[in-house]
Enzyme design. Structure first.
Site, PDB file in Angstrom:
ATOM      1  N   LYS A  79       0.530  -0.983   0.372  1.00  0.00           N
ATOM      2  CA  LYS A  79      -0.110  -0.193   0.186  1.00  0.00           C
ATOM      3  C   LYS A  79       0.785   1.530  -0.054  1.00  0.00           C
ATOM      4  O   LYS A  79       2.152   1.265   0.810  1.00  0.00           O
ATOM      5  CB  LYS A  79      -1.003  -0.091   1.518  1.00  0.00           C
ATOM      6  CG  LYS A  79      -1.706   0.671   1.122  1.00  0.00           C
ATOM      7  CD  LYS A  79      -3.062   1.248   2.584  1.00  0.00           C
ATOM      8  CE  LYS A  79      -3.790   2.275   2.293  1.00  0.00           C
ATOM      9  NZ  LYS A  79      -4.918   1.910   3.992  1.00  0.00           N
ATOM     10  N   SER A 160      -9.330   2.437   2.609  1.00  0.00           N
ATOM     11  CA  SER A 160      -9.033   3.494   1.848  1.00  0.00           C
ATOM     12  C   SER A 160      -7.693   2.128   0.981  1.00  0.00           C
ATOM     13  O   SER A 160      -7.551   2.286  -0.037  1.00  0.00           O
ATOM     14  CB  SER A 160      -8.145   4.110   2.463  1.00  0.00           C
ATOM     15  OG  SER A 160      -7.088   3.830   3.533  1.00  0.00           O
ATOM     16  N   SER A 184     -10.238   0.157   7.553  1.00  0.00           N
ATOM     17  CA  SER A 184      -9.632   0.249   5.663  1.00  0.00           C
ATOM     18  C   SER A 184      -9.057  -0.926   5.674  1.00  0.00           C
ATOM     19  O   SER A 184      -8.228  -0.634   4.495  1.00  0.00           O
ATOM     20  CB  SER A 184      -8.987   1.513   6.299  1.00  0.00           C
ATOM     21  OG  SER A 184      -9.595   2.739   5.707  1.00  0.00           O
TER      22      SER A 184
END
Length: 494
Positions: A79, A160, A184
């Site tokens: 990420k 997210s 998330s």
């Protein structure tokens, strides 16, 4: 032979160890898949050289008869919230565009030390602020899933960590890192039919992870199944003296201790989670999950978490307050974007840089956070929210007197279409209604896929555990996984 990109972490690790295939073959297969999936916009940066170098090291070690590292031969996605040395790390924001860290985050460093290779940096909601991956400065991530009724509307992969969830579901990588501030990891996992666990706050170091809300942010793994999550979490966890909130504890052998036998365990069903207007299929899946856990030997008890209804309001005061403080460092002076209009003074430069660099959702949260921290409003909002947070944590403590784990839905719906909720921030924030309470309390929680809705889209079940009981959460997740038998996957259109 099975397509190598259909294999998960455990299967790749074990296959490389016994020589069924080489680590280089695995890396090459995933690199090709990543290069062919531009339409998903899951990767912001592709790093094939990193994946190949790790694969060569694994193959050389095996050829020399040396012991292989725990993740040798496993290529993963990272990420873009994690700083990676020498590789652009932007938190999907223009304000960090072009920033290349001269250091490695602790979590990514642990993964490389364990032998993993990096396929690339994954797209996400800007500064991890969002539930649909529509706030990225570099375009939306598109879920690989489509509705079974033939509707071609592009769907949200959750947020997210939407790049992570989309990449795993599309078989672009066997696993990826995520971060979870209010859901998330878990919500995108539910939206895309994969597994993801947020560990106890402090299990994984936050050092080198771009900060959103420091008292809530926690890194965790996302993967195809529970075992793969356990393997990844072992590599990611551990004490870090560079992080003041890091827990100085040994890392348990979670994979080795995995068991779907829940005899002697009590699982609580929080009555407050039966929210108004809950879709019938979410309620039905929840009941199915209860039956599955009973079948695994668990005793089901009803519990009460009376302050649940205040969790979202408290979270959307505390998280923006911490964000407004953390994001004050992006001023155009030290690194990242600098917007300097002609004749501008220092104050003008600050204003222009932040106006150009931050997206609308980030600006919204900075404004909310600055407001609730301002003189005259601090006690009315921020102090009250922190008191509510304490009450929510106390609710969980009382629940543990009568149960060992909790079972809830992960999200109040399946994936929605991109753009569907963008105009209504409150509707978007309600996506986190089931995940936020455990984040406020710092508890481990996991989402596993339980089935499909009427449109053929994945639905997730959430297990919440006591602080430091990742093993209990993983075991209950395994029990659900074994009984759900979830094998659905999106059909490639990208």
């Amino acid at each position: 032979m099975t397509d190598l990109t259909d294999l998960g972490v455990a299967a790749i690790r074990d296959g490389v160890r016994v020589g069924t295939f080489s680590a280089r073959e695995v890396a090459d297969a995933f690199i090709v898949k990543v290069s062919q999936a531009k339409a998903l916009n899951a990767f912001l940066v592709e790093t094939p050289d990193h994946a190949i170098a790790a694969a060569k090291e694994a193959d050389s070690a095996r050829a020399a008869g040396e012991a292989l590292k725990p993740l040798a031969g496993v290529p993963i996605g990272m990420k873009d919230l994690f700083c990676t040395k020498g590789v652009a790390s932007t938190a999907a924001s223009h304000i960090l565009e072009g920033f290349t860290p001269p250091y490695e985050s602790t979590v990514s460093g642990k993964l490389w030390d364990a032998g993993a290779g990096m396929l690339g940096k994954l797209n996400m909601d800007q500064f991890a602020m969002g539930s649909s991956n529509e706030t990225s400065a570099f375009g939306n991530v598109i879920s690989p899933w489509r509705r079974a009724d033939g509707g071609n509307a592009p769907l949200a992969p959750g947020g997210s960590s939407g790049g992570s969830s989309a990449a795993i579901a599309a078989r672009l990588c066997p696993a990826a890192t995520g971060t979870d501030t209010g859901g998330s990891i878990r919500q995108p996992a539910a939206f895309t039919g994969i597994s993801g666990i947020k560990p106890t706050y402090g299990r994984c170091s936050r050092w080198g992870v771009v900060a959103f809300a420091s008292s809530l942010d926690q890194a965790g793994p996302m993967a195809r199944d529970v075992r793969d999550c356990a393997i990844m979490l072992e590599a990611m966890s551990g004490f870090d003296p560079k992080d003041a909130t890091s827990l100085e504890l040994d890392v348990p052998k979670w994979e080795q201790s995995l068991s779907g036998n829940l005899r002697g365990k009590r699982v609580g069903i929080p009555k407050e989670y039966r929210v108004d207007n809950m879709p019938a299929e979410i309620d039905a899946l929840w009941q199915q999950g209860i039956d599955w856990l009973k079948d695994a030997g668990a005793e089901i008890v009803e519990v009460s978490l009376p302050h649940t209804k205040y969790a979202l309001p408290a979270y959307y005061i505390i998280a923006p307050a911490e964000a407004s403080s953390n994001l004050a460092r992006y001023d155009g002076v030290r690194y990242g974007l600098r917007d300097l209009p002609d004749g501008a003074n220092l104050q003008d430069m600050y204003a222009a840089t932040r106006a150009a660099g931050f997206g609308p959702e980030v600006k919204r949260r900075i404004l909310i956070g600055t407001y609730v921290l301002s003189a005259g409003f601090y006690d009315a909002y921020y102090t009250q929210a922190q008191k509510v947070r304490t009450l929510i944590a106390r609710d969980f403590d009382r629940a543990w007197e009568s149960c060992d784990l909790l079972l809830t839905p992960t999200a109040p719906s399946a994936a929605f279409a991109l753009g569907e909720k963008l105009a209504d921030p409150l509707a978007m924030y309600l996506n986190d209604v089931f995940t936020v309470p455990s984040s406020l309390a710092g508890l481990p929680a996991m989402s596993v896929p339980g089935g499909l809705d009427m449109g053929g889209l994945p639905l997730g079940l959430q297990i919440i555990g006591k602080a430091l009981d990742e093993q209990g959460v993983l075991n209950a997740g395994l029990a659900l996984e074994e009984r759900a038998g979830f094998v659905a996957r999106p059909e490639a259109w990208w």
